[in-house]
Design a protein around this motif. Structure first.
Motif, PDB file in Angstrom:
ATOM      1  N   ALA A 101      13.612  35.438  42.996  1.00 47.43           N
ATOM      2  CA  ALA A 101      12.175  35.570  42.771  1.00 47.43           C
ATOM      3  C   ALA A 101      11.435  34.786  43.847  1.00 47.43           C
ATOM      4  N   LEU A 102      11.972  33.623  44.180  1.00 48.95           N
ATOM      5  CA  LEU A 102      11.423  32.783  45.242  1.00 48.95           C
ATOM      6  C   LEU A 102      12.586  32.252  46.057  1.00 48.95           C
ATOM      7  N   ALA A 103      12.621  32.616  47.323  1.00 46.07           N
ATOM      8  CA  ALA A 103      13.712  32.175  48.191  1.00 46.07           C
ATOM      9  C   ALA A 103      13.400  30.790  48.734  1.00 46.07           C
ATOM     10  N   GLY A 104      14.299  29.851  48.483  1.00 46.03           N
ATOM     11  CA  GLY A 104      14.124  28.492  48.972  1.00 46.03           C
ATOM     12  C   GLY A 104      14.359  28.406  50.463  1.00 46.03           C
ATOM     13  N   GLU A 105      13.659  27.517  51.090  1.00 44.15           N
ATOM     14  CA  GLU A 105      13.804  27.285  52.523  1.00 44.15           C
ATOM     15  C   GLU A 105      14.478  25.927  52.703  1.00 44.15           C
ATOM     16  N   ARG A 114      17.313  22.795  52.114  1.00 43.37           N
ATOM     17  CA  ARG A 114      17.851  22.097  50.937  1.00 43.37           C
ATOM     18  C   ARG A 114      16.780  21.549  49.999  1.00 43.37           C
ATOM     19  N   SER A 115      15.571  21.342  50.513  1.00 49.13           N
ATOM     20  CA  SER A 115      14.535  20.724  49.680  1.00 49.13           C
ATOM     21  C   SER A 115      13.838  21.711  48.750  1.00 49.13           C
ATOM     22  N   ALA A 116      13.944  23.005  49.017  1.00 38.23           N
ATOM     23  CA  ALA A 116      13.296  24.011  48.175  1.00 38.23           C
ATOM     24  C   ALA A 116      14.365  24.944  47.620  1.00 38.23           C
ATOM     25  N   PRO A 117      14.640  24.845  46.319  1.00 35.51           N
ATOM     26  CA  PRO A 117      15.700  25.679  45.746  1.00 35.51           C
ATOM     27  C   PRO A 117      15.307  27.154  45.658  1.00 35.51           C
ATOM     28  N   THR A 118      16.313  27.998  45.681  1.00 36.81           N
ATOM     29  CA  THR A 118      16.113  29.413  45.413  1.00 36.81           C
ATOM     30  C   THR A 118      15.952  29.558  43.910  1.00 36.81           C
ATOM     31  N   LEU A 119      14.976  30.333  43.487  1.00 36.05           N
ATOM     32  CA  LEU A 119      14.723  30.516  42.061  1.00 36.05           C
ATOM     33  C   LEU A 119      14.901  31.980  41.686  1.00 36.05           C
ATOM     34  N   TYR A 120      15.487  32.179  40.525  1.00 36.26           N
ATOM     35  CA  TYR A 120      15.757  33.525  40.017  1.00 36.26           C
ATOM     36  C   TYR A 120      14.917  33.749  38.764  1.00 36.26           C
ATOM     37  N   ASN A 121      14.547  34.995  38.540  1.00 37.40           N
ATOM     38  CA  ASN A 121      13.737  35.390  37.405  1.00 37.40           C
ATOM     39  C   ASN A 121      14.652  35.775  36.232  1.00 37.40           C
ATOM     40  N   ARG A 122      14.447  35.137  35.107  1.00 35.36           N
ATOM     41  CA  ARG A 122      15.293  35.370  33.923  1.00 35.36           C
ATOM     42  C   ARG A 122      15.417  36.863  33.567  1.00 35.36           C
ATOM     43  N   PRO A 123      14.324  37.635  33.535  1.00 38.03           N
ATOM     44  CA  PRO A 123      14.467  39.075  33.230  1.00 38.03           C
ATOM     45  C   PRO A 123      15.326  39.828  34.257  1.00 38.03           C
ATOM     46  N   ASP A 124      15.312  39.388  35.522  1.00 36.57           N
ATOM     47  CA  ASP A 124      16.168  40.036  36.527  1.00 36.57           C
ATOM     48  C   ASP A 124      17.639  39.802  36.209  1.00 36.57           C
ATOM     49  N   ILE A 125      17.960  38.606  35.724  1.00 32.92           N
ATOM     50  CA  ILE A 125      19.339  38.292  35.335  1.00 32.92           C
ATOM     51  C   ILE A 125      19.734  39.151  34.139  1.00 32.92           C
TER      52      ILE A 125
END
Length: 75
Positions: free
Chosen positions: A41-45, A47-58
């Motif tokens: 859902a949001l790609a981290g840039e 190590r300081s910004a994590p990649t985030l996934y959307n629960r409904p996508d999972i």
């Protein structure tokens, strides 16, 4: 065409949380991402910004994987 994400902050999960939610290893989440099965859902840039996934996508991916597994067993 780019996919438009619709999400609520409570539905955003980092790699570890996504793995726990899906009941899989963190490496599986990374593999799904590499294979294009789970889009962040949001790609981290970095190590300081994590990649985030959307629960409904999972949820949707797990439904598709379960359907594919059922079709393979039926064949």
């Amino acid at each position: 065409m780019a996919r438009i994400h619709s999400f609520y902050p409570r539905d955003l999960l980092d790699n570890k949380q996504a793995a726990e939610y899906a009941g899989v290893a963190e490496s599986t989440i990374r593999q799904w991402k590499r294979r294009g099965l789970l889009e962040p859902a949001l790609a981290g840039e970095g190590r300081s910004a994590p990649t985030l996934y959307n629960r409904p996508d999972i949820d949707e991916l797990q439904r598709k994987l379960a359907e594919a597994a059922a079709e393979r067993q039926a064949a």
